[in-house]
Design a protein around this motif. Structure first.
Motif, PDB file in Angstrom:
ATOM      1  N   VAL A  64      19.957   6.640  14.813  1.00 21.47           N
ATOM      2  CA  VAL A  64      20.487   6.157  13.481  1.00 21.47           C
ATOM      3  C   VAL A  64      19.495   6.345  12.238  1.00 21.47           C
ATOM      4  CG1 VAL A  64      21.421   4.107  12.280  1.00 21.47           C
ATOM      5  CG2 VAL A  64      21.706   4.334  14.886  1.00 21.47           C
ATOM      6  N   HIS A  65      20.107   6.724  11.218  1.00 26.46           N
ATOM      7  CA  HIS A  65      19.449   6.981  10.012  1.00 26.46           C
ATOM      8  C   HIS A  65      18.694   5.652   9.735  1.00 26.46           C
ATOM      9  CE1 HIS A  65      18.117   7.867   6.208  1.00 26.46           C
ATOM     10  NE2 HIS A  65      18.614   9.332   6.114  1.00 26.46           N
ATOM     11  N   PRO A  66      17.302   5.684   9.335  1.00 17.72           N
ATOM     12  CA  PRO A  66      16.367   4.416   9.135  1.00 17.72           C
ATOM     13  C   PRO A  66      16.998   3.538   7.759  1.00 17.72           C
ATOM     14  CG  PRO A  66      14.981   6.149   9.205  1.00 17.72           C
ATOM     15  CD  PRO A  66      16.368   6.683   9.436  1.00 17.72           C
ATOM     16  N   ASP A  67      17.755   4.361   6.815  1.00 19.60           N
ATOM     17  CA  ASP A  67      18.293   3.559   5.806  1.00 19.60           C
ATOM     18  C   ASP A  67      19.510   2.732   6.112  1.00 19.60           C
ATOM     19  OD1 ASP A  67      16.807   5.070   4.127  1.00 19.60           O
ATOM     20  OD2 ASP A  67      18.415   6.332   3.142  1.00 19.60           O
TER      21      ASP A  67
ATOM     22  N   ARG B 116       0.957  -1.259  -0.028  1.00 20.79           N
ATOM     23  CA  ARG B 116       0.087  -0.055  -0.175  1.00 20.79           C
ATOM     24  C   ARG B 116       0.829   1.456  -0.084  1.00 20.79           C
ATOM     25  NH1 ARG B 116      -4.429   2.180   4.574  1.00 20.79           N
ATOM     26  NH2 ARG B 116      -2.577   3.508   5.189  1.00 20.79           N
ATOM     27  N   GLU B 117       1.806   1.117   0.741  1.00 21.47           N
ATOM     28  CA  GLU B 117       2.548   2.361   0.900  1.00 21.47           C
ATOM     29  C   GLU B 117       4.167   2.681  -0.092  1.00 21.47           C
ATOM     30  OE1 GLU B 117       1.671   4.845   3.205  1.00 21.47           O
ATOM     31  OE2 GLU B 117       0.034   3.393   3.500  1.00 21.47           O
ATOM     32  N   MET B 118       4.588   1.541  -0.843  1.00 20.06           N
ATOM     33  CA  MET B 118       5.643   1.840  -1.471  1.00 20.06           C
ATOM     34  C   MET B 118       5.109   2.760  -2.666  1.00 20.06           C
ATOM     35  SD  MET B 118       8.321   0.472  -0.356  1.00 20.06           S
ATOM     36  CE  MET B 118       9.690  -0.102  -1.533  1.00 20.06           C
ATOM     37  N   PRO B 119       6.323   3.284  -3.384  1.00 23.89           N
ATOM     38  CA  PRO B 119       7.828   3.267  -3.105  1.00 23.89           C
ATOM     39  C   PRO B 119       8.051   4.245  -1.923  1.00 23.89           C
ATOM     40  CG  PRO B 119       7.293   4.650  -5.011  1.00 23.89           C
ATOM     41  CD  PRO B 119       6.053   3.850  -4.561  1.00 23.89           C
ATOM     42  N   SER B 120       7.065   5.283  -1.659  1.00 31.45           N
ATOM     43  CA  SER B 120       7.566   6.284  -0.822  1.00 31.45           C
ATOM     44  C   SER B 120       7.800   5.989   0.680  1.00 31.45           C
ATOM     45  CB  SER B 120       6.215   7.353  -0.607  1.00 31.45           C
ATOM     46  OG  SER B 120       4.972   6.676  -0.160  1.00 31.45           O
ATOM     47  N   TYR B 121       7.396   4.447   1.090  1.00 29.05           N
ATOM     48  CA  TYR B 121       7.510   4.043   2.481  1.00 29.05           C
ATOM     49  C   TYR B 121       8.792   3.961   2.855  1.00 29.05           C
ATOM     50  CZ  TYR B 121       6.213   1.560   6.852  1.00 29.05           C
ATOM     51  OH  TYR B 121       6.165   1.255   7.972  1.00 29.05           O
ATOM     52  N   LYS B 122       9.856   3.930   1.642  1.00 34.72           N
ATOM     53  CA  LYS B 122      11.189   3.602   1.974  1.00 34.72           C
ATOM     54  C   LYS B 122      11.804   4.796   2.225  1.00 34.72           C
ATOM     55  CE  LYS B 122      14.648   0.384  -0.303  1.00 34.72           C
ATOM     56  NZ  LYS B 122      14.966  -0.404  -1.283  1.00 34.72           N
ATOM     57  N   GLU B 123      11.268   5.692   2.032  1.00 43.57           N
ATOM     58  CA  GLU B 123      11.917   7.241   2.359  1.00 43.57           C
ATOM     59  C   GLU B 123      11.446   7.599   3.684  1.00 43.57           C
ATOM     60  OE1 GLU B 123      14.038   7.767   0.070  1.00 43.57           O
ATOM     61  OE2 GLU B 123      13.534   6.297  -1.039  1.00 43.57           O
ATOM     62  N   LYS B 124      10.560   7.146   4.437  1.00 36.77           N
ATOM     63  CA  LYS B 124      10.072   7.801   5.597  1.00 36.77           C
ATOM     64  C   LYS B 124      11.013   7.994   6.830  1.00 36.77           C
ATOM     65  CE  LYS B 124       5.717   7.429   4.095  1.00 36.77           C
ATOM     66  NZ  LYS B 124       5.081   8.652   4.131  1.00 36.77           N
ATOM     67  N   ASN B 125      11.237   9.136   7.315  1.00 34.60           N
ATOM     68  CA  ASN B 125      12.149   9.447   8.564  1.00 34.60           C
ATOM     69  C   ASN B 125      11.644  10.392   9.273  1.00 34.60           C
ATOM     70  OD1 ASN B 125      14.517   9.832  10.020  1.00 34.60           O
ATOM     71  ND2 ASN B 125      15.921  10.369   8.519  1.00 34.60           N
ATOM     72  N   PHE B 126      10.273   9.899  10.019  1.00 36.17           N
ATOM     73  CA  PHE B 126       9.831  10.744  10.968  1.00 36.17           C
ATOM     74  C   PHE B 126      10.633  11.764  11.862  1.00 36.17           C
ATOM     75  CE2 PHE B 126       7.142  11.352  14.872  1.00 36.17           C
ATOM     76  CZ  PHE B 126       6.128  12.188  14.096  1.00 36.17           C
ATOM     77  N   PHE B 127      11.672  11.150  12.296  1.00 33.36           N
ATOM     78  CA  PHE B 127      12.468  11.992  13.359  1.00 33.36           C
ATOM     79  C   PHE B 127      13.609  12.582  12.770  1.00 33.36           C
ATOM     80  CE2 PHE B 127      10.513   8.669  15.993  1.00 33.36           C
ATOM     81  CZ  PHE B 127       9.721   9.373  16.532  1.00 33.36           C
ATOM     82  N   ALA B 128      13.631  12.634  11.455  1.00 33.88           N
ATOM     83  CA  ALA B 128      14.960  13.093  10.750  1.00 33.88           C
ATOM     84  C   ALA B 128      16.260  12.507  11.408  1.00 33.88           C
ATOM     85  CB  ALA B 128      14.873  14.704  10.603  1.00 33.88           C
ATOM     86  N   HIS B 129      16.330  11.448  11.728  1.00 36.32           N
ATOM     87  CA  HIS B 129      17.413  10.898  12.064  1.00 36.32           C
ATOM     88  C   HIS B 129      18.526  10.683  11.130  1.00 36.32           C
ATOM     89  CE1 HIS B 129      15.420   8.629  15.973  1.00 36.32           C
ATOM     90  NE2 HIS B 129      15.761  10.061  16.137  1.00 36.32           N
TER      91      HIS B 129
END
Length: 525
Positions: A398-401, A336-349
């Protein structure tokens, strides 16, 4: 029927006899698929590719197990059909899915090219953009594995509604009839999660894991020759993972007999006594589709009905909820959320992953054990992943990536459709609460409650400040303080902020200073 190890192995007079070419990916090893009922004039193709070994740095056991399992599947299929299997070292192998397919289709000129729905977005895009001759039709079909078809995604997870796993789980229970009677849950409750949060007592014995000793040494030699960069350790001639359906069924039976009776009760416990505890270790067999989720769930229900005194309802419900609830739910979230889900970084870590995630060189006993176990076995159970390595990564900013790449590489069952929602959503809260209702963070207190790690740790779990204070303690409060603007209105976080506010300014400043000291020299913890 035959198995061909290169394009040139296919006899010239036979090449144009194939009316259909069917692609089988490395996680589509379902021997019960309806494809295999009709194999006349069909060529099945399978590829070992650097495209797949190199998109992240994988655990040695993961690569060995996938290739060993693919080879076993291809050899079994060759008794029914013609199979082209290109090994990693084959000169014909271009190490690109679409380039390999082009070579096969140009050679055979089939009327039809067929493939099963890939479970990863990147592979879907590759195949959607793949062009064939105008004389060749393309068909995409179901893998016939999951309970919920992607064609029904909007019905289960409408785009305009916040997804809730419990609601989804109850619907699937009703539709399948699992643990249901007269359209009501057996026992009167849908969920026994509250009963499944116990620490493992010393007096409870843990059975030894079922051992496999598959010889993958030739694959290991091939990987070394190709200079494939990997992590972790492996005993290649005694690979301890099921690589056939028969071995997977043996593991399933073993779980029902030896581990299911105490699975639910201790599924959140952590201990050094056994890396597996009472978990099933079936995820690799499920995610490669050697096992079907329905047969696994039905085996558990059958075991419960056969021996309800030994296997209680709480044990079996906790197990099937992971499969028909969580596993199916995160897959639909992914799509449902791809491909934008892979870019999520709510806390800007943006912090890098600490070095000890790669070598387990840390004085934090819980992290050291979880990471070293992962490096040694390519496995950790869900609480180790969520509340030790994931918890620390989130507290450390830590960065989610970087967290995604580590989880995707180190665990044998990690395929992006299941890894990404669990890591970026559940573990790192990088989606801002789409998957989880609050960040899964804790101080050392929770770890002490659910494990024996803290007893002989260098750090003191009771201390918030000082040279040997548990890093989880100060980092926990530092995280809450730092992200108050994003979390203070979350109804599940109010109690934590009230506790923080009750502390005097001097105490707060000391805790924040301690956390900043740890963050500044995180690799030395």
């Amino acid at each position: 029927m035959a198995i061909f190890s290169s394009l040139s192995d296919i006899p010239k007079k036979k090449r144009r006899q194939f009316k259909e070419v069917r692609l089988i990916l490395g996680d589509q090893l379902n021997p019960k698929h309806s494809w295999f009922k009709q194999n006349d004039a069909v060529l099945y193709v399978m590829f070992e590719m650097q495209q797949e070994t190199n998109y992240v740095r994988h655990h040695q056991q993961k690569v060995l197990a996938f290739f060993a399992t693919m080879r076993e599947f291809a050899n079994a299929l060759a008794s029914l059909a013609d199979v082209l299997y290109l090994q990693l070292g084959c000169a014909d192998n271009k190490h690109s899915l679409t380039e390999n397919l082009n070579s096969v289709l140009q050679l055979t000129q089939p009327q039809k090219f067929s493939y099963q729905e890939p479970d990863e977005y990147r592979l879907v895009k590759q195949l959607e953009e793949f062009e064939v001759s105008e004389n060749t039709a393309i068909e995409c079909c179901s893998t016939e594995h999951f309970l919920i078809s992607l064609q029904h995604l909007d019905s289960y997870l409408p785009a305009n509604k916040a997804p809730l796993m419990e609601t989804f789980y109850r619907r699937v229970r009703k539709e399948t009839g699992y643990l249901m009677a007269d359209e009501k849950p057996i026992g009167g409750k849908w969920n026994y999660d509250h009963d499944n949060r116990n620490k493992l007592p010393d007096k409870v014995s843990v059975p030894a894991p079922l051992a496999f000793e598959n010889d993958a040494s030739s694959i290991a030699d091939m990987l070394a020759k190709a200079d494939i960069k990997m992590i972790g350790t492996a005993t290649a001639d005694k690979l301890d993972w099921p690589i056939t359906r028969e071995q997977s069924l043996k593991l399933l039976r073993n779980f029902m007999q030896e581990r299911l009776p105490l699975f639910g009760q201790y599924q959140d416990a952590m201990s050094k006594r056994c890396y597996l505890l009472f978990h099933s270790r079936l995820s690799f067999s499920l995610n490669t589709k050697m096992l079907n989720p329905r047969e696994v769930v039905e085996a558990a229900i059958e075991a419960y009905e056969r021996d309800p005194d030994n296997i209680t309802l709480a044990q079996v419900e906790g197990f099937i909820r992971q499969i028909i609830g969580w596993r199916e739910f995160v897959r639909l979230i992914y799509w449902r959320e791809m491909p934008s889900y892979k870019e999520k970084n709510f806390f800007a870590h943006k912090n890098p992953l600490p070095k000890f995630y790669w070598n387990a060189d840390t004085k934090m006993n819980c992290v050291q054990h979880a990471v070293s176990q992962s490096l040694e076995t390519a496995y950790a159970h869900h609480i180790q992943r969520l509340m030790i390595t994931g918890n620390f990564g989130l507290l450390a900013g830590v960065h989610p990536d970087e967290m995604d790449a580590w989880y995707l590489g180190i665990y044998i069952d990690a395929i992006e459709w299941v890894e990404l929602p669990n890591t970026r959503g559940m573990s790192q809260f990088a989606d801002g609460g789409l998957l989880a209702t609050k960040p899964y963070i804790s101080s050392g207190n929770y770890i002490n409650k659910m494990s024996t790690y803290c007893k002989d740790c260098y750090y003191k779990v009771s201390a918030k400040t000082g040279a040997r204070s548990c890093p989880f303690n100060s980092l926990y409060w530092h995280f809450l303080h730092t992200h108050r603007g994003k979390l203070a209105n979350n109804p599940r976080m109010g109690m934590m902020y009230r506790q923080w506010d009750k502390q005097d300014t001097e105490a707060q400043e000391a805790i924040l200073s301690q956390a900043q000291h740890y963050l500044a020299d995180i690799d030395s913890l």
